[in-house]
Scaffold this active site. Structure first.
Site, PDB file in Angstrom:
ATOM      1  N   GLY A  41      23.462  27.012  -9.756  1.00 44.42           N
ATOM      2  CA  GLY A  41      24.016  27.092 -11.105  1.00 44.42           C
ATOM      3  C   GLY A  41      23.413  26.115 -12.078  1.00 44.42           C
ATOM      4  O   GLY A  41      22.197  25.969 -12.062  1.00 44.42           O
ATOM      5  N   GLY A  43      27.699  26.438 -13.222  1.00 48.21           N
ATOM      6  CA  GLY A  43      28.549  27.425 -13.847  1.00 48.21           C
ATOM      7  C   GLY A  43      29.827  27.659 -13.087  1.00 48.21           C
ATOM      8  O   GLY A  43      29.963  27.280 -11.929  1.00 48.21           O
ATOM      9  N   CYS A  69      23.986  28.299  -3.330  1.00 48.29           N
ATOM     10  CA  CYS A  69      24.945  27.570  -4.153  1.00 48.29           C
ATOM     11  C   CYS A  69      25.713  28.515  -5.069  1.00 48.29           C
ATOM     12  O   CYS A  69      26.580  29.244  -4.606  1.00 48.29           O
ATOM     13  CB  CYS A  69      24.251  26.448  -4.922  1.00 48.29           C
ATOM     14  N   PHE A  70      25.402  28.531  -6.353  1.00 46.36           N
ATOM     15  CA  PHE A  70      26.067  29.442  -7.287  1.00 46.36           C
ATOM     16  C   PHE A  70      25.855  30.884  -6.841  1.00 46.36           C
ATOM     17  O   PHE A  70      26.740  31.725  -6.995  1.00 46.36           O
ATOM     18  CB  PHE A  70      25.501  29.204  -8.692  1.00 46.36           C
ATOM     19  N   GLN A  73      28.551  31.784  -4.436  1.00 46.59           N
ATOM     20  CA  GLN A  73      29.813  32.062  -5.123  1.00 46.59           C
ATOM     21  C   GLN A  73      29.776  33.441  -5.777  1.00 46.59           C
ATOM     22  O   GLN A  73      30.758  34.191  -5.735  1.00 46.59           O
ATOM     23  CB  GLN A  73      30.081  30.980  -6.160  1.00 46.59           C
ATOM     24  N   ASN A 111      25.812  20.053  -3.986  1.00 48.05           N
ATOM     25  CA  ASN A 111      26.191  19.657  -5.334  1.00 48.05           C
ATOM     26  C   ASN A 111      26.948  20.819  -5.972  1.00 48.05           C
ATOM     27  O   ASN A 111      26.373  21.608  -6.712  1.00 48.05           O
ATOM     28  CB  ASN A 111      24.961  19.284  -6.164  1.00 48.05           C
ATOM     29  N   GLY A 113      31.100  22.317  -7.297  1.00 48.78           N
ATOM     30  CA  GLY A 113      32.498  22.057  -7.575  1.00 48.78           C
ATOM     31  C   GLY A 113      33.393  23.262  -7.377  1.00 48.78           C
ATOM     32  O   GLY A 113      34.596  23.181  -7.600  1.00 48.78           O
ATOM     33  N   PHE A 114      32.795  24.408  -6.983  1.00 48.86           N
ATOM     34  CA  PHE A 114      33.557  25.633  -6.742  1.00 48.86           C
ATOM     35  C   PHE A 114      33.248  26.133  -5.341  1.00 48.86           C
ATOM     36  O   PHE A 114      32.221  25.786  -4.762  1.00 48.86           O
ATOM     37  CB  PHE A 114      33.175  26.721  -7.762  1.00 48.86           C
ATOM     38  N   HIS A 161      22.183  23.517  -0.309  1.00 47.99           N
ATOM     39  CA  HIS A 161      20.821  23.611  -0.841  1.00 47.99           C
ATOM     40  C   HIS A 161      19.769  23.464   0.262  1.00 47.99           C
ATOM     41  O   HIS A 161      19.304  22.361   0.533  1.00 47.99           O
ATOM     42  CB  HIS A 161      20.602  22.544  -1.921  1.00 47.99           C
ATOM     43  N   GLU A 163      16.794  24.181   0.026  1.00 49.77           N
ATOM     44  CA  GLU A 163      15.536  23.815  -0.613  1.00 49.77           C
ATOM     45  C   GLU A 163      15.476  22.342  -0.976  1.00 49.77           C
ATOM     46  O   GLU A 163      14.427  21.840  -1.359  1.00 49.77           O
ATOM     47  CB  GLU A 163      15.329  24.669  -1.877  1.00 49.77           C
TER      48      GLU A 163
END
Length: 190
Positions: A41, A43, A69-70, A73, A111, A113-114, A161, A163
């Site tokens: 993200g 987001g 990550c994002f 989600q 890293n 938060g969701f 992550h 990567e």
């Protein structure tokens, strides 16, 4: 998208085309992509309906998908699961994650938060009609969903992550897994 992500995909034979988040389904089809990758993200996944709809369309067409990550989600939302804000985000290196597919613990960089709201045990039915899904990875610190794997369509994701690893490179194999998924789906090299 991080340069290292582009490099890892290119090293595995992908011709990477970076597109804007505003791309339409018709524009994506016109490119003729063999696979779809959503990167990190930032987001709020609940505020990303257009990207979820785009992903659902690609999944319905059988396009192989890998999300980080994002992207994890958004895959969760595309499959019909909810997301929620963590009381304390997962930040930093050395976060232990159980990979249920391999039976190993991966030391990850995180890293976010969701998180995706799904039970970590058992095989689930996708509320959005994409068949069977399982949580493939979860945090050993707090049991938060750290990865999803669709069993009836070519799609998987991880919350962390792979990567970004200053030290261990426990998760680089996921890029190989994505390449194998694309080859098995498309019958050609990536």
């Amino acid at each position: 998208m991080k340069t290292s992500t582009l490099r890892y995909l290119a090293q595995r034979g992908f011709d990477v085309i970076v597109v804007p988040q505003s791309i339409s389904a018709d524009e994506l089809r016109a490119i003729g992509a063999d696979a779809l990758f959503y990167s990190n993200g930032p987001g709020d996944p609940a505020a990303s309906d257009a990207q979820v709809e785009l992903l659902q369309g690609a999944l319905r067409e059988g396009t192989p998908f890998f999300g980080i990550c994002f992207g994890n989600q958004l895959l969760g939302r595309a499959l019909g699961f909810g997301t929620y804000k963590l009381p304390f985000g997962h930040r930093g290196i050395n976060q232990p994650v159980w990979d249920k597919t391999t039976g190993t613990v991966e030391i990850t960089s995180q890293n976010h938060g969701f998180a995706v709201d799904a039970p970590v045990d058992g095989v689930l039915d996708s509320p959005a009609g994409f068949g069977r899904v399982e949580v493939s990875h979860f945090s050993l610190n707090d049991n938060v969903v750290e990865g999803l794997r669709a069993l009836d369509i070519p799609a998987f994701s991880v919350q962390y992550h792979p990567e970004a690893a200053a030290g261990p490179h426990d998760s680089k194999h996921l890029f190989d897994r994505f390449r194998e998924l694309v080859i098995s789906r498309n019958g050609a090299s990536a």
